[in-house]
Enzyme design. Structure first.
Site, PDB file in Angstrom:
ATOM      1  N   TYR A 197      29.868  12.918  90.574  1.00 48.89           N
ATOM      2  CA  TYR A 197      30.944  13.123  89.601  1.00 48.89           C
ATOM      3  C   TYR A 197      30.375  13.609  88.269  1.00 48.89           C
ATOM      4  CZ  TYR A 197      34.791  11.869  86.430  1.00 48.89           C
ATOM      5  OH  TYR A 197      35.780  11.888  85.463  1.00 48.89           O
ATOM      6  N   SER A 256      34.548  15.024  80.746  1.00 49.74           N
ATOM      7  CA  SER A 256      34.268  13.586  80.734  1.00 49.74           C
ATOM      8  C   SER A 256      33.026  13.344  79.886  1.00 49.74           C
ATOM      9  CB  SER A 256      34.029  13.080  82.154  1.00 49.74           C
ATOM     10  OG  SER A 256      33.566  11.737  82.149  1.00 49.74           O
ATOM     11  N   THR A 314      47.418  21.136  85.897  1.00 44.12           N
ATOM     12  CA  THR A 314      46.968  20.800  87.246  1.00 44.12           C
ATOM     13  C   THR A 314      46.622  19.314  87.294  1.00 44.12           C
ATOM     14  OG1 THR A 314      44.589  21.208  86.917  1.00 44.12           O
ATOM     15  CG2 THR A 314      45.979  23.117  87.437  1.00 44.12           C
ATOM     16  N   GLY A 315      46.632  18.758  88.499  1.00 44.51           N
ATOM     17  CA  GLY A 315      46.383  17.326  88.631  1.00 44.51           C
ATOM     18  C   GLY A 315      47.472  16.496  88.005  1.00 44.51           C
ATOM     19  N   ALA A 316      48.722  16.990  88.100  1.00 43.29           N
ATOM     20  CA  ALA A 316      49.826  16.385  87.344  1.00 43.29           C
ATOM     21  C   ALA A 316      50.561  15.281  88.082  1.00 43.29           C
ATOM     22  CB  ALA A 316      50.824  17.477  86.947  1.00 43.29           C
ATOM     23  N   SER A 317      50.091  14.889  89.255  1.00 46.90           N
ATOM     24  CA  SER A 317      50.827  13.880  90.020  1.00 46.90           C
ATOM     25  C   SER A 317      50.387  12.451  89.723  1.00 46.90           C
ATOM     26  CB  SER A 317      50.696  14.153  91.522  1.00 46.90           C
ATOM     27  OG  SER A 317      49.343  14.060  91.933  1.00 46.90           O
ATOM     28  N   SER A 318      49.327  12.270  88.925  1.00 40.25           N
ATOM     29  CA  SER A 318      48.896  10.907  88.571  1.00 40.25           C
ATOM     30  C   SER A 318      47.941  10.973  87.387  1.00 40.25           C
ATOM     31  CB  SER A 318      48.203  10.215  89.758  1.00 40.25           C
ATOM     32  OG  SER A 318      46.979  10.857  90.081  1.00 40.25           O
ATOM     33  N   GLY A 319      47.641   9.804  86.831  1.00 36.56           N
ATOM     34  CA  GLY A 319      46.622   9.676  85.810  1.00 36.56           C
ATOM     35  C   GLY A 319      46.871  10.476  84.552  1.00 36.56           C
ATOM     36  N   GLY A 375      46.774  13.703  83.975  1.00 34.96           N
ATOM     37  CA  GLY A 375      47.643  14.856  84.153  1.00 34.96           C
ATOM     38  C   GLY A 375      49.108  14.486  84.079  1.00 34.96           C
TER      39      GLY A 375
END
Length: 334
Positions: A157, A144, A16-21, A23
């Site tokens: 956060y 984190s 998940t969260g694979a479209s940037s950063g 991921g």
């Protein structure tokens, strides 16, 4: 029952969260290693060019659009992975968003949305994955170092990462008690050179910055994939972050004095914040790095955490060699 984890080239990995950063870095590295990868993010249009690039490079990948805050969509994503590739071997919870603001000035709807993505996105991901991992596999969550200490200006956060840590640790206990052969891992990055600050909801006067020192996202991707093939409870990426967390734990009063002053480095007052943010909708995807830092490409601490036996042997060897050298010089002088 102890989990048995397959080599990467034999795995089906969901991220998940694979479209940037992080991921995206992990998806690309997994595909390069021969894994079949399902990339999840909010918008299909953001994922299709990435999938096409992976396939063009010889990898195997597919995409599924899902907001991690929607439990039903993540269950559908898991079902799609099984339909497309036959099973799931590793599930990686990588979606995350950030807010830069004092807690008293953080809008309630933004605070709730951050938890919907960061914390409940992790919960939904774990619950979607577990039924498909009950015969063995890895369940990895990106937390984190902010989950180990408070963080002024990034309080919401940090709170979400504290919650993720507590959830993952309790889940590990429960799955172990149930005898399920699932490796449950929490990966805790230090400051990483991704676009998360540029994507953040920022209520401070200036551009949000990644708290220094900053490490390369590939280090996190390498650590995540190491945990996909080696049973690990947790791993911190970046020795500087681990040092900060230890300082906060052992000298809390001093940390409370120094941390607000250090938080000044979280904002660059000379530059405007990019708009819009990605708290409620996808923006400016397809980038692994921020483009603003000379990130550290190595971390001896993380390597030592990944291979404790090897590094211990190396350390003993170096110590023995140093001792022999000193003894030799001592004999020469006498």
């Amino acid at each position: 029952m102890k989990p048995t984890l397959k080599p990467l080239a034999e795995q089906v990995i969901v991220i998940t969260g694979a479209s940037s950063g992080i991921g995206l870095a992990t998806a690309c590295a997994a595909a390069e290693a021969g894994a079949r990868v399902l990339l999840i993010a909010r918008e299909d249009k953001d994922l299709r060019p990435i999938v096409a690039e992976i396939v063009a490079s010889g990898g195997t990948a597919d995409a599924f659009a899902a907001d991690v805050g929607d439990a039903a969509r993540l269950r559908a994503a898991a079902a799609h992975a099984v339909q497309r590739f036959g099973r799931i071997d590793t599930w990686i919870n990588g979606a995350g968003v950030a807010i830069y603001a004092a807690l008293r000035e953080t809008p309630a709807e933004e605070h709730e949305q951050l938890f919907r993505t960061n914390y409940f996105g992790t919960v939904h991901g774990c619950l979607a994955a577990i039924p498909h991992l009950e015969r063995g596999g890895a369940l990895i969550t990106i937390g984190s170092i902010a989950g180990d200490m408070p963080s002024p200006l990034m309080g919401a956060y940090a709170a979400s990462k504290h919650a993720i840590k507590a959830y993952v640790e309790a889940l590990r206990m429960e799955l172990g008690e149930a005898g399920l052969p699932i490796s449950v891992t929490l990966v805790k990055p230090s400051g990483i050179d991704t676009p998360i600050a540029q994507h953040a909801a920022n209520h401070e006067p200036g551009e949000a910055q990644i708290p220094p020192p900053v490490y390369d996202p590939k280090l996190v991707a390498q650590a995540i994939l190491h945990c996909a093939t080696h049973v690990k409870r947790e791993i911190t990426v970046g020795g500087a972050g681990r040092a900060q967390a230890l300082f906060a734990a052992h000298f809390p009063a001093l940390f409370e004095v120094l941390a607000p002053k250090a938080a000044a480095s979280f904002i660059d007052p000379a530059r405007p914040q990019p708009r819009p943010d990605n708290l409620f909708a996808s923006v400016r995807t397809g980038r692994i790095r921020s483009g603003e830092h000379h990130a550290r490409r190595t971390s001896f601490y993380t390597t030592a955490a990944e291979y404790p036996g090897t590094t211990a042997v190396i350390g003993v060897g170096l110590a023995a060699g140093l001792g022999a050298l000193i003894a030799s010089r001592h004999r020469t002088r006498h």
